[in-house]
Design an enzyme around this catalytic site. Structure first.
Site: not given
Length: 485
Positions: A159, A189, A193, A227, A251, A337
């Site tokens: 990405k 990714h 999972k 995050e 995502h 963030k």
């Protein structure tokens, strides 16, 4: 030079002999994820019996073979789960090569690939992993086409998959001029999972859940990926991207596809991707009035950030799907963030019983946290059913309780694979089940166009908080599951 042999033979499928080429081999992604992940695959017995790994970078960042091996050792030492020692490391280290590549001088890379193929013998497959900045992507793909390296090869694409619909289409056209879609692996990714596959197992292997996985029983769905870190010196990338492009499209929308999909007719790549694509087709265009954009306090003082930047470091939005299963059920997505925690959580909120026998004063606030199924994607992951029970004592007061399945407590996770490891293995095996199709990514950008053309202004939020105050109004009358305590 001797071929590497795995120190433990896995009972799972093992790919054909391969030459794996890492573009951007000296970059941060290769250091943190790809090199440690490849070594863990080797140690788990999941790489081919014969393989070579060729690192590549522009000439100004080129390394010799020995320097690349040293770089790989340091990366695995710092970030790997399996430490670089013993026979396993010696055998892995012997497979490493380096070949610099510039558009006007691909010679060193061509020589390294030819040498690797000669070492392996026969007709090994080629897998190219493009861990390069977006600005370098087109030149690398064109180099693969011009040199013939792309012939019958597979291509892993990192990405972002474009920044809007026109750029996504242009990117896909660039790829398809060189590599057929059947050999393209757009990697996310998150989808590697264990908990993503466990959504499929939870729904389709258990008669307990599939009958209630719909609008009749579920009131709303949350996909929440906060995050705790900031932009970590990545201002140049982040200023041109923002959280929506960086996290939501690449995502969280992908997770939404797995949560909301119809039962596939088979658990293979075509059927799974057909069903997630149908979800994307039913996504209503995003309404900017149902989006909260935020920017953490102090972002504009980060080195490289414009003093009046309107780039969002936080976004929360409501998504609606117009299909029989989910009509009327809002999906709430949130990521940002410098938030209170780093988490990866999907929460399904269930509808209240038709008759509320227990008065509000009996709940003691429990109603906001009960009646939920929570899927936590933190490696190795867990699933918790949160429900209401009676508190001990003479009065009828309700509290919350959890029934929890934890991978870490239920299985030996010594050889469990992290997201990148699982997906690199799938790419070598040619399994596209957990990779996004070209039409899927273009459809997501099309649904995002109203927001991209008319984004609401960013609202400030304190670092360590859970975003601007407006996120509570966005989800009302429901409540965010996080923070969960």
């Amino acid at each position: 030079m001797a071929s590497a042999r795995p120190s433990r033979r896995s009972t799972g499928p093992v790919p054909d002999p391969h030459v794996i080429v890492l573009f951007g081999a000296t970059g941060d992604l290769a250091r943190r994820k790809l090199l440690p992940g490849l070594f863990h695959l080797a140690k788990a017995g999941l790489l081919p019996s014969r393989y070579r790994i060729v690192g590549s970078a522009p000439a100004q960042a080129a390394l010799g073979d020995d320097a690349f091996r040293k770089h790989a050792r340091e990366a695995v030492e710092e970030f790997g789960r399996a430490k670089p020692d013993g026979r396993a490391w010696q055998e892995f280290e012997e497979t490493l090569r380096f070949g610099a590549a510039d558009s006007d001088d691909p010679g060193p890379l061509l020589a390294a690939v030819r040498d690797a193929e000669r070492d392996i013998g026969g007709s090994p497959r080629r897998l190219f992993h493009l861990a390069v900045p977006p600005a370098a992507f087109t030149s690398v793909v064109e180099l693969l086409g011009a040199t013939g390296l792309a012939e019958d090869a597979r291509l892993i694409v990192e990405k972002p998959f474009g920044t809007d619909l026109p750029s996504a289409r242009a990117l896909n056209d660039t790829i398809h001029a060189v590599v057929d879609e059947s050999r393209v692996f757009r990697i996310d990714h998150f989808l590697g999972k264990e908990s993503v596959d466990n959504i499929l197992a939870l729904r389709f292997a258990n008669g307990l859940f599939e009958p209630i996985w719909n609008r009749d029983h579920i009131s709303h769905v949350q996909i929440d990926v906060p995050e705790s870190i900031g932009i970590e010196g990545r201002a140049q990338f982040f200023e041109g991207t923002g959280t929506f492009r960086d996290m939501i499209v690449t995502h969280l929308f992908q997770l939404l596809g797995f949560v909301a999909m119809e039962p596939p007719t088979a658990l293979n790549a075509k059927c799974l991707r057909d069903e997630t694509e149908k979800v994307f087709e039913t996504m209503e265009p995003l309404d900017p009035a149902q989006v909260v954009r935020g920017q953490y306090e102090g972002y504009r003082q980060e080195p490289g950030v414009a003093p009046h930047s309107d780039t969002e470091t936080f976004v929360a939005l409501r998504v609606r799907l117009e299909n029989w299963r989910w009509a009327g059920v809002p999906f709430y997505l949130r990521s940002g963030k410098s938030l209170g925690q780093g988490r990866h959580v999907v929460t399904l909120g269930f509808r209240e019983p038709a008759l509320r026998m227990f008065p509000d004063d009996a709940r003691r606030g429990a109603g906001a946290q009960g009646n939920r199924l929570v899927i936590d994607f933190a490696d190795p992951g867990r699933i918790a059913a949160r429900f209401l029970v009676k508190d001990p004592g003479p009065a009828m007061h309700l509290g919350t309780a959890d029934m929890t399945f934890s991978y870490a407590e239920s299985f030996n996770s010594l050889h469990a694979l992290e997201g990148y490891e699982r997906l690199i293995l799938d790419a070598m095996l040619g399994d596209q089940s957990l990779f996004t199709r070209a039409d899927g990514i273009e459809r997501l950008w099309a649904a995002s166009t109203p927001l991209l053309e008319n984004p609401p202004p960013v609202q400030p939020y304190a670092q360590g908080s859970w975003g601007p105050d407006a996120v509570r109004r966005l989800i009302a009358p429901y409540h965010w599951y996080l923070p969960d305590r």
